[in-house]
Design a protein around this motif. Structure first.
Motif, mmCIF file in Angstrom:
data_model
loop_
_atom_site.group_PDB
_atom_site.id
_atom_site.type_symbol
_atom_site.label_atom_id
_atom_site.label_comp_id
_atom_site.label_asym_id
_atom_site.label_seq_id
_atom_site.Cartn_x
_atom_site.Cartn_y
_atom_site.Cartn_z
ATOM 1 N N UNK A 1 7.878 3.812 0.288
ATOM 2 C CA UNK A 1 7.899 4.760 -0.540
ATOM 3 C C UNK A 1 7.203 5.261 -1.721
ATOM 4 N N UNK A 2 6.433 6.035 -2.000
ATOM 5 C CA UNK A 2 5.516 5.903 -3.098
ATOM 6 C C UNK A 2 6.319 6.267 -4.465
ATOM 7 N N UNK A 3 5.777 4.829 -5.363
ATOM 8 C CA UNK A 3 6.823 4.997 -6.530
ATOM 9 C C UNK A 3 6.535 5.882 -6.848
ATOM 10 N N UNK A 4 5.748 6.897 -7.991
ATOM 11 C CA UNK A 4 5.331 7.533 -8.484
ATOM 12 C C UNK A 4 6.226 9.073 -8.156
ATOM 13 N N UNK A 5 5.558 9.433 -7.027
ATOM 14 C CA UNK A 5 6.313 10.648 -6.335
ATOM 15 C C UNK A 5 7.495 11.130 -5.873
ATOM 16 N N UNK A 51 10.062 3.166 -10.498
ATOM 17 C CA UNK A 51 10.282 3.337 -9.372
ATOM 18 C C UNK A 51 11.861 3.611 -8.256
ATOM 19 N N UNK A 52 12.042 4.961 -8.572
ATOM 20 C CA UNK A 52 13.190 5.366 -7.837
ATOM 21 C C UNK A 52 13.615 4.758 -6.783
ATOM 22 N N UNK A 53 13.604 5.136 -5.292
ATOM 23 C CA UNK A 53 14.156 4.233 -4.210
ATOM 24 C C UNK A 53 12.460 3.459 -3.508
ATOM 25 N N UNK A 54 12.929 2.520 -2.838
ATOM 26 C CA UNK A 54 12.963 1.351 -2.513
ATOM 27 C C UNK A 54 12.962 1.484 -0.302
ATOM 28 N N UNK A 55 12.191 1.352 0.274
ATOM 29 C CA UNK A 55 12.433 0.601 1.207
ATOM 30 C C UNK A 55 12.775 -0.963 2.117
ATOM 31 N N UNK A 56 13.337 -0.900 2.358
ATOM 32 C CA UNK A 56 13.934 -3.149 2.608
ATOM 33 C C UNK A 56 13.283 -3.138 3.700
ATOM 34 N N UNK A 112 6.686 -2.319 -1.602
ATOM 35 C CA UNK A 112 7.171 -0.580 -1.543
ATOM 36 C C UNK A 112 5.205 0.433 -2.623
ATOM 37 N N UNK A 113 5.084 -0.641 -3.925
ATOM 38 C CA UNK A 113 3.405 -0.117 -4.719
ATOM 39 C C UNK A 113 3.031 -0.926 -4.416
ATOM 40 N N UNK A 114 3.136 -1.995 -3.575
ATOM 41 C CA UNK A 114 1.762 -2.518 -3.885
ATOM 42 C C UNK A 114 0.894 -2.129 -2.348
ATOM 43 N N UNK A 115 1.393 -1.269 -1.485
ATOM 44 C CA UNK A 115 0.975 -0.820 -0.719
ATOM 45 C C UNK A 115 0.298 0.114 -0.529
ATOM 46 N N UNK A 116 0.038 1.120 -1.628
ATOM 47 C CA UNK A 116 -0.731 2.249 -2.321
ATOM 48 C C UNK A 116 -1.821 1.502 -2.838
ATOM 49 N N UNK A 120 12.212 14.426 3.368
ATOM 50 C CA UNK A 120 12.363 13.754 2.092
ATOM 51 C C UNK A 120 11.301 15.306 2.061
ATOM 52 N N UNK A 121 11.678 15.970 0.713
ATOM 53 C CA UNK A 121 11.352 16.948 0.365
ATOM 54 C C UNK A 121 10.247 17.243 -0.420
ATOM 55 N N UNK A 122 9.448 15.729 -1.177
ATOM 56 C CA UNK A 122 8.329 15.962 -1.533
ATOM 57 C C UNK A 122 7.275 14.948 -0.762
ATOM 58 N N UNK A 123 7.327 14.804 0.551
ATOM 59 C CA UNK A 123 6.030 13.709 1.730
ATOM 60 C C UNK A 123 6.607 12.910 0.932
ATOM 61 N N UNK A 124 7.070 11.875 -0.484
ATOM 62 C CA UNK A 124 6.487 10.253 -0.580
ATOM 63 C C UNK A 124 6.461 8.890 0.484
ATOM 64 N N UNK A 125 7.579 9.748 1.224
ATOM 65 C CA UNK A 125 7.597 8.279 2.137
ATOM 66 C C UNK A 125 6.366 8.616 3.522
#
Ligand code: F3S
Length: 113
Positions: A35-39, A1-6, A72-76, A21-26
């Motif tokens: 932040x979506x962990x794989x997007x 997972x590259x970036x994480x919101x705290x 962040x990951x478990x949110x999804x 965000x250029x890929x709408x992963x937030x």
């Protein structure tokens, strides 16, 4: 997972990160963004725009923020939204739900006028 919101995002949810965000992963939850962990493509643009420095690279998370990697990951996942990999934030993929650990954070006192 590259970036994480705290935790600094909780009850602030400025939204600047989502705008750039250029890929709408937030994705927007009730009290914070996640932040979506794989997007996430690790571009890092979101880091530079957050006014409260809530975003970290996963390998640079301060120890007190370590739980947010999983949050962040478990949110999804099924325990919260069950969205899996939605493929991009949109009106369909925003919610008032939060990860239970975020929902349980005490609200900051608001100033009385
Ligand atoms: Fe939160 Fe900062 Fe984004 S406050 S919504 S992580 S710009």
């Amino acid at each position: 997972m590259p970036y994480v919101i705290g935790s600094a995002c909780i009850d602030v949810k400025d939204g600047a990160c989502q705008d750039v965000c250029p890929v709408e992963c937030i994705y927007e939850g009730g009290r914070m963004m996640y932040i979506h962990p794989t997007e996430c493509i690790s571009c890092g643009i979101c880091l530079s725009v957050c006014p409260v420095d809530a975003i970290f690279a996963d390998d640079e998370l301060p120890e007190r923020e370590n739980r947010f990697l999983a949050i962040n990951a478990e949110f999804f996942e099924d325990g919260v939204t069950g969205w899996g990999e939605p493929g991009g934030a949109s009106e369909t993929f925003r919610t008032d739900l939060d990860h239970p650990e975020v929902a349980g954070v005490e609200k900051k006192e608001t100033e009385l006028s």
